[in-house]
Write an enzyme that holds these catalytic residues in place. Sequence first.
Site, PDB file in Angstrom:
ATOM      1  N   HIS A   1       4.945  -7.782   7.367  1.00 45.82           N
ATOM      2  CA  HIS A   1       6.099  -7.418   6.671  1.00 45.82           C
ATOM      3  C   HIS A   1       5.992  -6.007   6.398  1.00 45.82           C
ATOM      4  O   HIS A   1       7.386  -5.369   6.024  1.00 45.82           O
ATOM      5  CB  HIS A   1       5.974  -8.111   5.196  1.00 45.82           C
ATOM      6  CG  HIS A   1       6.187  -9.857   5.289  1.00 45.82           C
ATOM      7  ND1 HIS A   1       4.892 -10.479   5.450  1.00 45.82           N
ATOM      8  CD2 HIS A   1       7.392 -10.312   4.867  1.00 45.82           C
ATOM      9  CE1 HIS A   1       5.420 -11.695   5.387  1.00 45.82           C
ATOM     10  NE2 HIS A   1       6.718 -11.677   5.001  1.00 45.82           N
TER      11      HIS A   1
ATOM     12  N   ASP B   1      11.145 -14.553  13.098  1.00 47.44           N
ATOM     13  CA  ASP B   1      10.648 -14.354  11.512  1.00 47.44           C
ATOM     14  C   ASP B   1      11.888 -13.484  11.285  1.00 47.44           C
ATOM     15  O   ASP B   1      12.747 -13.083  11.773  1.00 47.44           O
ATOM     16  CB  ASP B   1       9.632 -13.765  11.520  1.00 47.44           C
ATOM     17  CG  ASP B   1       8.534 -14.272  10.272  1.00 47.44           C
ATOM     18  OD1 ASP B   1       9.417 -14.490   9.307  1.00 47.44           O
ATOM     19  OD2 ASP B   1       7.480 -13.943  10.161  1.00 47.44           O
TER      20      ASP B   1
END
Length: 544
Positions: free
Chosen positions: A199, A271
């Site tokens: 992330h 993702d």
Amino acid sequence: MIDNLSLPELVAQMFVVRASGCLFDHQICYPEWEPTASKLRYYLENLGVGGVILVGGSAAELAVRSHQLQSWAKFPLLLAADIEEGVGQRFAGATWFGPPMAIAEVARHDAGKADRYAEQMGAVTAIEARAIGLNWILAPVVDVNNNPDNPVINVRAFGETPEIVGKLAAAFIRGAGQHPVLTTAKHFPGHGDTAVDSHLELPVLPHSPARLAEVELPPFVEAMAAGADAVMSAHLLIPAWDAEFPATLSRKILIGKLREELGFEGLIVTDALVMGAIANKYGANEAAVLAAEAGADVLLMPLDPEGAILAVCEAVTQGRLSLSQIKESVKRIWEAKIKVGLSISDPPQPKGGSKDLQSIDSIDLSWLANPDSRATAADILRDALKFGGNLPLQVPQPPENQLLRNLIVVDDVLGCEFLGNHTPAIAVPEQFGYKLQLIDDRTGALADNTGAEHFSPTLLQIFIRGNCFRGSAGLTQAARDLFKKLLKTGELQAVLIYGSPYVLEQFLPHLPPSIPYIFCFGQMPVAQSLALEVLFGIDTTGNA
């Protein structure tokens, strides 16, 4: 059917945008990622995006929200959520299971029971998802968490070996597969052996092809054999397979490995494209183009949906991307929509078509959090508990100038949905005379002053697990320092750790055998109840 769509409509079908599960704009928690109602309606009604990923709100609210979104949509929507721990993980009121690694702990002692638990978890998640209008479960996690320092997978994994992960993930998929939802094996080809949060940054998986084939790939093969409808790519650089592009943007990996070598025919979904590992280097729109070029069918969470759609359309007109590949992706997407009961008409019927929609009057919340489902969730956590020392704790009667202290350590007290005055971690010790003290990364200095004036018998409760977007390593060190200080001063009565078993492993070597400890994989109120039951020798109602 597909031939009736324009190029922008075709490309828009490949995008899944993020939105708040709450109904009103003033409830939006992440304005950078969650559009207002008018903007979201524009994406669905005018651009015709293919799906929405939802975060936040209650389960009952989401049942209304999903109806609203389908009514706005140009074409029927895939409605998705990251519900790896059940619908209640994201949407309050529904069943919230412990993390998958709790079932792996059960498997150490009873493989058959663990298999049944994983299948029940999948079935309950699917039933409750459908009850509130979701049709795409972005689970299970099929990564092998064999790196204790992994900040992002951690207890989200079904275990630490490919054998147990493959077996339990397949059981989850079988359970969910009994119902009209899509399941997703993630994060291909395996995010378990990393110590970097994708992330924030791009992790590198430096292993040889032989090691990847031995450890990372087998659970995905098993998940696909069990019927996984989609595979989500990982934002990982794997030099052994592609030294230039991370898996999400690598045609060598998505087409060469996943499609051609492993024979996967379902949806390939990226993702989230807003994640730092991709967005920081490639930019929001170019990342979407590269992912489509690599062979992804579904482009998840672009930062700027309209700009990304235009960029992919331009890539087609410029010849970077073939129209036939776009159509193949949309064909897979529509086949998935048909599987979950959405009506794709020919010619396409605008606004989703009322026959695709659940009537507001027909919403039945009795499917949510029924006693059997909640009991199963509690049984998994109970069977995975670890504890030792002199139990139950004998609560002392301190002198008048001393207090019993309930010291709770969390990474962010403002983000703790599982803590409140009414929740067991706070309410139960209070019944025994303990006074609350909270420490998080904003108030860590308080740890330096604990017990400075008077000896304070202390119950230490620590909530640490892998958290996306915020590493827990600093908090773990702070908690460990605090733990050692309390041991040194003789204040420590008992330790309760909720979340990561790797934190427990760091504490145990230093803990005297007489001091009670309890570890629970979950952090939610039921996990707190189970741990405190054991600590104080009480039942779930708080009676001695």
